[in-house]
Design a protein around this motif. Structure first.
Motif, short mmCIF file in Angstrom:
data_model
loop_
_atom_site.label_atom_id
_atom_site.label_comp_id
_atom_site.label_asym_id
_atom_site.label_seq_id
_atom_site.Cartn_x
_atom_site.Cartn_y
_atom_site.Cartn_z
N VAL A 76 103.57 -94.78 55.12
CA VAL A 76 104.75 -95.25 55.85
C VAL A 76 105.26 -96.51 55.16
O VAL A 76 104.57 -97.52 55.09
CB VAL A 76 104.42 -95.54 57.33
N LEU A 77 106.48 -96.42 54.60
CA LEU A 77 107.02 -97.53 53.82
C LEU A 77 107.31 -98.73 54.71
O LEU A 77 107.82 -98.59 55.83
CB LEU A 77 108.29 -97.09 53.10
N ARG A 78 107.03 -99.89 54.20
CA ARG A 78 107.26 -101.12 54.96
C ARG A 78 108.69 -101.60 54.76
O ARG A 78 109.14 -101.80 53.63
CB ARG A 78 106.28 -102.20 54.51
N GLY A 79 109.40 -101.77 55.86
CA GLY A 79 110.78 -102.25 55.80
C GLY A 79 110.89 -103.69 56.21
O GLY A 79 110.01 -104.23 56.89
N THR A 80 111.99 -104.32 55.82
CA THR A 80 112.21 -105.73 56.16
C THR A 80 112.74 -105.89 57.57
O THR A 80 112.75 -107.00 58.11
CB THR A 80 113.20 -106.37 55.17
N THR A 81 113.23 -104.80 58.18
CA THR A 81 113.69 -104.83 59.56
C THR A 81 113.07 -103.66 60.30
O THR A 81 112.61 -102.70 59.68
CB THR A 81 115.23 -104.75 59.65
N SER A 82 113.07 -103.72 61.65
CA SER A 82 112.43 -102.67 62.44
C SER A 82 113.18 -102.46 63.75
O SER A 82 114.02 -103.27 64.15
CB SER A 82 110.97 -103.03 62.72
N ALA A 83 112.84 -101.37 64.43
CA ALA A 83 113.45 -101.05 65.72
C ALA A 83 112.95 -102.00 66.80
O ALA A 83 111.84 -102.56 66.71
CB ALA A 83 113.12 -99.61 66.10
N ILE A 84 113.75 -102.18 67.84
CA ILE A 84 113.33 -102.99 68.99
C ILE A 84 112.14 -102.34 69.67
O ILE A 84 111.19 -103.01 70.08
CB ILE A 84 114.49 -103.19 69.97
N SER A 85 112.17 -101.01 69.78
CA SER A 85 111.05 -100.26 70.33
C SER A 85 110.95 -98.92 69.61
O SER A 85 111.94 -98.39 69.11
CB SER A 85 111.21 -100.04 71.84
N THR A 86 109.76 -98.37 69.57
CA THR A 86 109.54 -97.09 68.91
C THR A 86 110.19 -95.97 69.70
O THR A 86 110.05 -95.90 70.92
CB THR A 86 108.03 -96.83 68.76
N PRO A 87 110.94 -95.08 69.04
CA PRO A 87 111.61 -93.99 69.74
C PRO A 87 110.64 -93.06 70.46
O PRO A 87 109.50 -92.87 70.03
CB PRO A 87 112.34 -93.25 68.62
N VAL A 88 111.12 -92.47 71.57
CA VAL A 88 110.33 -91.54 72.38
C VAL A 88 111.15 -90.28 72.62
O VAL A 88 112.34 -90.34 72.94
CB VAL A 88 109.92 -92.17 73.73
N ASP A 102 114.31 -84.46 75.77
CA ASP A 102 115.09 -85.64 76.16
C ASP A 102 114.65 -86.78 75.24
O ASP A 102 113.49 -86.84 74.84
CB ASP A 102 114.81 -86.03 77.62
N PHE A 103 115.60 -87.70 74.96
CA PHE A 103 115.31 -88.73 73.97
C PHE A 103 115.63 -90.13 74.49
O PHE A 103 116.60 -90.33 75.22
CB PHE A 103 116.13 -88.50 72.70
N ASP A 104 114.80 -91.10 74.09
CA ASP A 104 115.04 -92.52 74.32
C ASP A 104 114.83 -93.21 72.97
O ASP A 104 113.69 -93.53 72.60
CB ASP A 104 114.08 -93.06 75.37
N LEU A 105 115.92 -93.40 72.23
CA LEU A 105 115.74 -93.91 70.88
C LEU A 105 117.01 -94.56 70.33
O LEU A 105 118.11 -94.33 70.82
CB LEU A 105 115.30 -92.79 69.93
N THR A 106 116.80 -95.36 69.31
CA THR A 106 117.86 -95.80 68.41
C THR A 106 117.43 -95.41 67.01
O THR A 106 116.25 -95.18 66.74
CB THR A 106 118.08 -97.32 68.47
N TRP A 107 118.41 -95.30 66.09
CA TRP A 107 118.07 -94.90 64.74
C TRP A 107 118.85 -95.72 63.73
O TRP A 107 120.07 -95.86 63.83
CB TRP A 107 118.35 -93.42 64.49
N ASP A 108 118.13 -96.26 62.77
CA ASP A 108 118.74 -96.98 61.66
C ASP A 108 117.75 -96.94 60.50
O ASP A 108 116.63 -96.42 60.63
CB ASP A 108 119.05 -98.43 62.06
N LEU A 109 118.15 -97.47 59.36
CA LEU A 109 117.24 -97.64 58.24
C LEU A 109 116.94 -99.13 58.06
O LEU A 109 117.80 -99.98 58.36
CB LEU A 109 117.86 -97.10 56.94
N PRO A 110 115.76 -99.49 57.56
CA PRO A 110 115.51 -100.88 57.24
C PRO A 110 116.52 -101.41 56.23
O PRO A 110 117.08 -100.65 55.43
CB PRO A 110 114.09 -100.86 56.64
N ALA A 111 116.75 -102.72 56.26
CA ALA A 111 117.67 -103.31 55.30
C ALA A 111 117.18 -103.11 53.87
O ALA A 111 117.96 -102.91 52.94
CB ALA A 111 117.85 -104.79 55.61
#
Length: 313
Positions: A76-88, A102-111
């Motif tokens: 798992v690559l280490r990113g400089t930014t992360s999600a507020i909470s892990t998606p579910v 059903d989903f509770d998530l946000t999605w982005d890529l690390p900077a």
């Protein structure tokens, strides 16, 4: 098919999350999941070097996901930014083991992220991470930039609850299809995306427009493939007692990448050969993919087989 695997690594881009599985008898289980994460897991269990670029929170669920993937060898690559909470994702299983979500998530890529210098042999993406904003645009840009050095593979693995209408989703999907060398898609995805159009017709249209290979999975009825060189291949699914279908398509996708890897058809230098892939090679790869998916559905959760398990059959 050749038997000597090509060295290198896979870069898988997309969501990793926690699946909360609710069964008809009322039992609830929690385990790591997410379509791209499952593909990375499947590749690692088949003996491949798999790097996963994803978006996790710094929390207990994030730790669960990292431990699960690392235990099978996924980096798992280490990113400089992360999600507020892990998606579910909550999977509701019916009496046949089929899942709705059903989903509770946000999605982005690390900077930015810590990735090996050598380009990956193959870059794979799909599902939520390839369509849901704000990260989807960054994923598309990453794929476009990696075409110069890597084979691109894509599995739409659509989640209508997160993706709007078919009319809104189709342009996003087809943008990624045209960036890709290999596409795997389910008949259910195509029925939602382009209702009334035969899956084989869609696959043939896509291979005329860009990808070297498009594979349509039909669950217990096997799979169909269309190639840019004009080959058409159908393989059956092995009979199996289904525990549930969670992760079946992802394990098939991992098997598809692994099979093309073994055949020496991945990497930008091999793109011309991939576009000329012959029917016997496709058939051999898909038969093994079907075997991998059958093992996965025979046991609960997204639990793909190892190369040793396949060898023992």
């Amino acid at each position: 098919m050749t038997t000597a695997p090509t060295p290198g690594r896979a870069l898988v881009v997309g969501e990793a999350l926690v699946d909360v599985v609710r069964r008809p008898d009322g039992t609830v289980t929690e385990h790591a999941g997410g379509s791209p994460a499952n593909v990375a897991l499947g590749l690692a269990r088949l003996g491949r070097h798999a790097d996963l670029l994803t978006w996790l929170g710094i929390d207990a669920y994030g730790d669960l996901v990292q431990r699960h993937l690392s235990a099978s060898g996924v980096n798992v690559l280490r990113g400089t930014t992360s999600a507020i909470s892990t998606p579910v994702a909550t999977a509701h299983l019916d009496e046949h083991g089929a899942a709705t979500y059903d989903f509770d998530l946000t999605w982005d890529l690390p900077a930015s992220w810590d990735e090996p210098v050598d380009p990956p042999l193959v870059v794979h993406t799909g599902s939520i991470g390839a369509v849901v904003a704000p990260g989807a645009q960054e994923v598309a840009s990453l794929l476009a930039s990696r075409r110069a050095t890597s084979t691109i593979t894509y599995d739409p693995n659509l989640r209508p609850a997160l993706m709007g209408t078919p009319e809104q989703t189709l342009p996003l999907v087809e943008t990624l299809v045209l960036l890709s060398d290999v596409v795997k898609v389910s008949d259910e995805d195509l029925a939602w995306l382009l209702p009334g159009v035969a899956p084989a017709e869609i696959a043939e249209d896509w291979t005329r427009r860009g990808p070297a290979l498009v594979v349509v999975t039909h669950g217990g009825d096997g799979a169909f493939a269309s190639t840019a060189s004009g080959a058409r291949v159908t393989v059956p699914a092995p009979p199996v007692q289904v525990a549930d279908t969670v992760g079946a398509g992802d394990s098939f996708m991992a098997g598809l990448i692994d099979g093309l890897w073994t055949a020496g058809l991945l990497g930008v230098a091999r793109r011309p050969e991939l576009h000329e892939i012959d029917a016997p090679t496709v058939e051999a790869v898909l038969e093994r993919c079907a075997q991998i998916a059958a093992i996965t559905v025979s046991r609960p959760g997204a639990n793909p087989p190892t190369s040793a398990e396949l060898a023992s059959l």
